[in-house]
Design a protein around this motif. Sequence first.
Motif, PDB file in Angstrom:
ATOM      1  N   ILE A  42       5.874   7.863  49.231  1.00 57.84           N
ATOM      2  CA  ILE A  42       5.076   6.630  49.323  1.00 57.84           C
ATOM      3  C   ILE A  42       4.429   6.292  47.989  1.00 57.84           C
ATOM      4  N   ALA A  43       5.022   6.755  46.900  1.00 58.73           N
ATOM      5  CA  ALA A  43       4.477   6.519  45.564  1.00 58.73           C
ATOM      6  C   ALA A  43       4.388   5.037  45.257  1.00 58.73           C
ATOM      7  N   ASP A  44       3.418   4.676  44.441  1.00 56.39           N
ATOM      8  CA  ASP A  44       3.223   3.324  43.912  1.00 56.39           C
ATOM      9  C   ASP A  44       2.628   2.333  44.915  1.00 56.39           C
ATOM     10  N   ARG A  45       2.414   2.730  46.170  1.00 57.21           N
ATOM     11  CA  ARG A  45       2.014   1.709  47.144  1.00 57.21           C
ATOM     12  C   ARG A  45       1.094   2.193  48.251  1.00 57.21           C
ATOM     13  N   ALA A  46       0.558   3.411  48.166  1.00 56.84           N
ATOM     14  CA  ALA A  46      -0.253   3.941  49.258  1.00 56.84           C
ATOM     15  C   ALA A  46      -1.733   3.968  48.902  1.00 56.84           C
ATOM     16  N   LYS A  47      -2.582   3.681  49.893  1.00 53.50           N
ATOM     17  CA  LYS A  47      -4.036   3.799  49.728  1.00 53.50           C
ATOM     18  C   LYS A  47      -4.435   5.270  49.813  1.00 53.50           C
ATOM     19  N   PHE A  48      -5.327   5.683  48.946  1.00 58.09           N
ATOM     20  CA  PHE A  48      -5.729   7.086  48.904  1.00 58.09           C
ATOM     21  C   PHE A  48      -6.447   7.494  50.192  1.00 58.09           C
ATOM     22  N   GLY A  49      -7.376   6.691  50.666  1.00 58.68           N
ATOM     23  CA  GLY A  49      -8.111   7.032  51.884  1.00 58.68           C
ATOM     24  C   GLY A  49      -7.197   7.139  53.094  1.00 58.68           C
ATOM     25  N   SER A  50      -6.262   6.219  53.209  1.00 57.21           N
ATOM     26  CA  SER A  50      -5.320   6.256  54.328  1.00 57.21           C
ATOM     27  C   SER A  50      -4.439   7.501  54.245  1.00 57.21           C
ATOM     28  N   TRP A  51      -4.031   7.857  53.030  1.00 59.58           N
ATOM     29  CA  TRP A  51      -3.251   9.083  52.843  1.00 59.58           C
ATOM     30  C   TRP A  51      -4.036  10.305  53.295  1.00 59.58           C
ATOM     31  N   MET A  52      -5.298  10.369  52.983  1.00 60.60           N
ATOM     32  CA  MET A  52      -6.104  11.522  53.363  1.00 60.60           C
ATOM     33  C   MET A  52      -6.251  11.627  54.874  1.00 60.60           C
ATOM     34  N   ILE A  53      -6.381  10.486  55.536  1.00 63.92           N
ATOM     35  CA  ILE A  53      -6.458  10.496  57.002  1.00 63.92           C
ATOM     36  C   ILE A  53      -5.134  10.974  57.581  1.00 63.92           C
ATOM     37  N   PHE A  54      -4.036  10.436  57.057  1.00 62.89           N
ATOM     38  CA  PHE A  54      -2.710  10.883  57.516  1.00 62.89           C
ATOM     39  C   PHE A  54      -2.551  12.387  57.304  1.00 62.89           C
ATOM     40  N   ALA A  55      -2.908  12.861  56.107  1.00 66.61           N
ATOM     41  CA  ALA A  55      -2.728  14.272  55.783  1.00 66.61           C
ATOM     42  C   ALA A  55      -3.493  15.169  56.747  1.00 66.61           C
ATOM     43  N   ALA A  56      -4.720  14.780  57.087  1.00 62.03           N
ATOM     44  CA  ALA A  56      -5.531  15.595  57.996  1.00 62.03           C
ATOM     45  C   ALA A  56      -4.909  15.658  59.385  1.00 62.03           C
ATOM     46  N   ILE A  57      -4.459  14.514  59.896  1.00 67.28           N
ATOM     47  CA  ILE A  57      -3.898  14.480  61.248  1.00 67.28           C
ATOM     48  C   ILE A  57      -2.547  15.182  61.288  1.00 67.28           C
ATOM     49  N   TRP A  58      -1.694  14.879  60.300  1.00 67.81           N
ATOM     50  CA  TRP A  58      -0.354  15.476  60.286  1.00 67.81           C
ATOM     51  C   TRP A  58      -0.426  16.990  60.140  1.00 67.81           C
ATOM     52  N   ALA A  59      -1.296  17.471  59.266  1.00 69.36           N
ATOM     53  CA  ALA A  59      -1.451  18.918  59.116  1.00 69.36           C
ATOM     54  C   ALA A  59      -1.891  19.558  60.428  1.00 69.36           C
TER      55      ALA A  59
END
Length: 422
Positions: free
Chosen positions: A118-135
């Motif tokens: 998702i390089a070049d186009r992802a919001k950092f905060g949204s990525w962190m939320i995704f990372a927490a849930i996916w993990a």
Amino acid sequence: MDQGNTAFILICAALVLLMTPGLAFFYGGLVKAKSVISMMMLSFGALGLIGVLWVVYGYAIAFPGSEGLVAPWSIDWNNIGLSALIEVPEGSAYPPLAFVAFQATFAIITVALVSGAIADRAKFGSWMIFAAIWATIVYFPVASWVFNFGLADDGSFAYGGWITYGMQEWFGVGALDFAGGTAVHINAGAAALALALVLGKRVGFQKGVHVPHNPPFVLLGAGLLWFGWFGFNAGSELAADGTASLAFVNTIAAPAAALLAWLVVEKIKDGKPTSVGAASGAVAGLVAITPACAFLTPIWAIVLGVIAGAVCALAIELKFKWGFDDSLDVVGIHLVGGLIGTLYLGFFATNTGLFTGGDGTQLLVQAIAAFSVLIYSFVLAWIIGFAIEKTIGFRVKNEDEIAGIDTVIHGEEGYVLENSRA
């Protein structure tokens, strides 16, 4: 307590932790100059977030213990916060927290791998939320399926996840995954494909438009990844012994062969071997040898490397044919490479492969393990990513993507000339 093996595990944990900054350099060099900070921050964000979650509850999910077959989703409430693991039980080969630290680094790098799609186009905060849930609902349970097991006094399995212990009970052999071909690479690659589909293509996506802005960064990152991978593979033996030595040698042989194979394919296909191709080939070989490093002779490891390097070099072109924008080829390298390494064991694993003394059962269980993790990770990653995109938004505005998202998201620039702000 064996202080030598304890030191070995802790050193290997440090090596694996270095892989995440190495990945940041690898990914950072592949994006455009105005997105390098954003790209590298996705890896460092994962390092901070998953490091905390692992201590709080991640380890308790990934290693719940218990007798018999561990359920697909279990938790050991006694290990929440890890306080119960501080004391070293009498007769232990190494402190429990040494193993906790080693496995923490696996969780961190697995989540960070996903971000390349998702390089070049992802919001950092949204990525962190995704990372927490996916993990929480994907990586931690899948790690339990693969890595969580206990042994009886006679050395046989006493309990474990269904991929190892369960399939051994059902088929007579369990799936082989020494260091994470399923739990790490197939898992991350499937999630990367799901997120690439959710976020859609970058503006102007087509072959040749998005080129790496800093190949030296890519080479530096690949070198750090390869260095750390010795801890990843050899360290998974949890002892400085002959098996660890075999894994170490195979971690030299397979990526070296894959590097050469990738360059040959590039030369034939495009007319020139590239530095980015060399780095990508090495990583593809490292991915493929991860599940297989302790179950192959070095010659078969070289053959695996050649196959992985050549196939992954061709697989990265699929995104242009099939129309999904996997920005940094996580699917072509990690998902495809992970599948190759996992399934290859069904043919050539020492004593159990179809062509090395087995009867095909090993191939069957390898395929069940690989595609079960792939489907589970893809489906849940797609649901999580879709929910985030439709609520708070996952993708930045098109105009921000075109301008470069470093200043928009982080207020920083990767490269500032001395007089550029005068």
